[in-house]
Design an enzyme around this catalytic site. Structure first.
Site, PDB file in Angstrom:
ATOM      1  N   SER A 159       0.834  -1.192   0.000  1.00 28.78           N
ATOM      2  CA  SER A 159       0.000   0.000   0.000  1.00 28.78           C
ATOM      3  C   SER A 159       0.879   1.256   0.000  1.00 28.78           C
ATOM      4  CB  SER A 159      -0.954  -0.037   1.200  1.00 28.78           C
ATOM      5  OG  SER A 159      -1.999   0.891   1.061  1.00 28.78           O
ATOM      6  N   ASP A 371      -9.635  -2.832  -4.692  1.00 29.82           N
ATOM      7  CA  ASP A 371      -9.404  -3.921  -3.735  1.00 29.82           C
ATOM      8  C   ASP A 371      -9.934  -3.597  -2.342  1.00 29.82           C
ATOM      9  OD1 ASP A 371      -7.594  -2.133  -2.618  1.00 29.82           O
ATOM     10  OD2 ASP A 371      -5.808  -3.234  -3.238  1.00 29.82           O
ATOM     11  N   HIS A 412      -7.220  -5.990  -0.474  1.00 29.77           N
ATOM     12  CA  HIS A 412      -6.054  -5.195  -0.085  1.00 29.77           C
ATOM     13  C   HIS A 412      -5.269  -5.811   1.063  1.00 29.77           C
ATOM     14  CE1 HIS A 412      -3.872  -1.405  -0.342  1.00 29.77           C
ATOM     15  NE2 HIS A 412      -3.935  -1.273   0.961  1.00 29.77           N
TER      16      HIS A 412
END
Length: 439
Positions: A159, A371, A412
């Protein structure tokens, strides 16, 4: 002719015997031997978490999400990789900080020493130039070994961590002219440039072009509510760093004696770092901030870059426009957070704009697949404002450009080991690939 014929027959028999023997040998032994022989480097791996992440020694994940480790959920990926012969370290940088501040902290954590945010940067954003002091994961990082080779590392970022490790690689390679001018001879090696110390950068579900989730006004307030609620739930602990270390010392944000975690988090989100500054995670994660970073953070010619995307949504059945919503088979495992993830996925799955004053003026249906936290289109590499080359991976890593590894149908969090059974194998495969890069 007779002799050559006999030789051919003998060779065929030997080849047949070898193939037969290989069938009966344990596959794990042959695979391990093959992996060992194929390793070209033994550079350490350093893992860098994303926004709101936590360190291995912090209890925040366990108490708030029933997930002990950021990397692996309730399985410690760091130690799993170490047990398999891949030297691995887990970094813990500011969970709410800007990519610049996080990169400076990551550098000090790896190399050892006191964090130097840079004289010019510190003055611009009104915080202290120096931060915490670290012992260092890899103290000989950047030094030459006995053969004259530079001791390098592999960086893996999830991320926002992907944005952070990209920035670190650019600072080491190119430095900062502004910081060199401001500090003179006292400039940190981080800002000098000319350091080829990173062998590879791997990003997992990273918002290279930003996430539209962070573009919405009030994102900071929403984050404040969530963290304050978490602080209230966790209660009034004596040592907040053992629960959740905010790491905003540079802004003077330290928990006072006897102050509850909720009160401390409330104070954090009322700080000038949010109201009058772009030196925070919310700005960098938005599309405007991401493009600004893309304009100067470029792929270094002597570094390998790999990226992975994630997709956890599908087209809504009742939407005539093709809006995307959370796929319950992928995102429906968040328990108390299911509603939050569904709302985020649906928002990104329908958000669009035409605003030519923005860095990315048009957001359309190409941005809708996501996601749960990041738009999938943003995860392959930096497109807007960037000159980096992004190519689909063809089995041969190309240096100095982005090797897009593909998109996995997971959300994610799955890719870092939460609720995906294949995550550990994925990390082992990734570590194996990185060890096979030539020195």
């Amino acid at each position: 002719m007779v002799k050559r014929s006999k030789c051919k027959k003998l060779g065929a028999l030997l080849l047949t015997a070898a193939l037969t023997l290989s069938v009966f040998l344990p596959s794990t032994v042959s695979a391990a031997a093959k992996e060992s022989e194929s390793r070209q480097n033994d550079y350490p791996i350093v893992l860098c978490h994303g926004c709101n992440g936590w360190g291995r020694d912090e209890a925040f994940g366990r108490l708030a999400f029933n997930t002990k480790y950021y990397w692996g959920g309730n399985v410690d990926f760091q130690e799993e990789l170490n047990d398999r012969g891949f030297t691995t370290y887990t970094a813990a940088v500011g969970p709410l900080s800007s990519n610049w501040d996080r990169a400076c902290e990551l550098y000090a954590e790896i190399k050892g020493g006191t964090v130097d945010y840079g004289e010019a940067h510190a003055k611009r954003y009104g915080h202290a130039r120096f931060g915490r002091t670290y012992k260092g994961f890899v103290k000989d990082w950047g030094a030459e070994d006995e053969d004259g080779n530079i001791n390098k590392i592999h960086l893996i970022g999830h991320s926002q961590g992907g944005q952070t490790v990209r920035l670190l690689s650019a600072l080491l390679g190119e430095g900062s002219e502004e910081e060199r001018a401001a500090s003179g001879e006292k400039v940190s090696p981080l800002f000098e440039g000319g350091h080829s110390w990173i062998d590879s950068v791997t990003t997992l579900a990273s918002p290279h072009d930003g996430t539209t989730l962070a573009d919405v006004k009030g994102t900071n307030k929403f984050a404040a509510i969530l963290l304050s609620a978490a602080g209230s739930t966790l209660g009034n602990f004596q040592n907040s760093a053992e629960i959740y270390d905010i790491k905003l010392d540079q802004f003077g944000l330290k928990r006072k004696s006897g102050e509850s975690l909720k009160s401390f988090l409330d104070r954090v989100f009322k700080s000038s770092m949010w109201t009058n500054s772009k030196d925070n995670c919310a700005y960098d994660l938005g599309t405007d901030g991401a493009v600004v970073q893309n304009q100067w953070v470029t792929a270094q010619p002597d570094t390998y870059y790999f990226s992975w995307g994630c997709l956890g949504t599908k087209k809504a059945l009742l939407s005539l426009d093709g809006h995307q919503v959370a796929d319950p088979l992928i995102m429906g495992d968040k328990k108390l957070y299911n509603a939050q993830w569904a709302a985020q996925a649906a928002f990104m799955g329908s958000y669009h704009r035409k605003d030519y004053s923005r860095e990315i003026p048009v957001i359309d249906e190409k941005w809708w697949p996501n996601d749960g936290y990041v738009n999938t289109i943003s995860e392959s590499g930096p497109h807007y404002g960037s000159t980096d080359v992004i190519e689909d991976y063809n089995g041969t890593p190309e240096i100095g450009q982005w090797n897009f590894m593909g998109t996995k149908h997971i959300d994610h969090e799955d890719i870092i080991g939460r609720n995906w059974d294949g995550a550990l194998d994925f990390f082992v495969e990734t570590a194996t690939m990185l060890s096979q890069l030539p020195k």
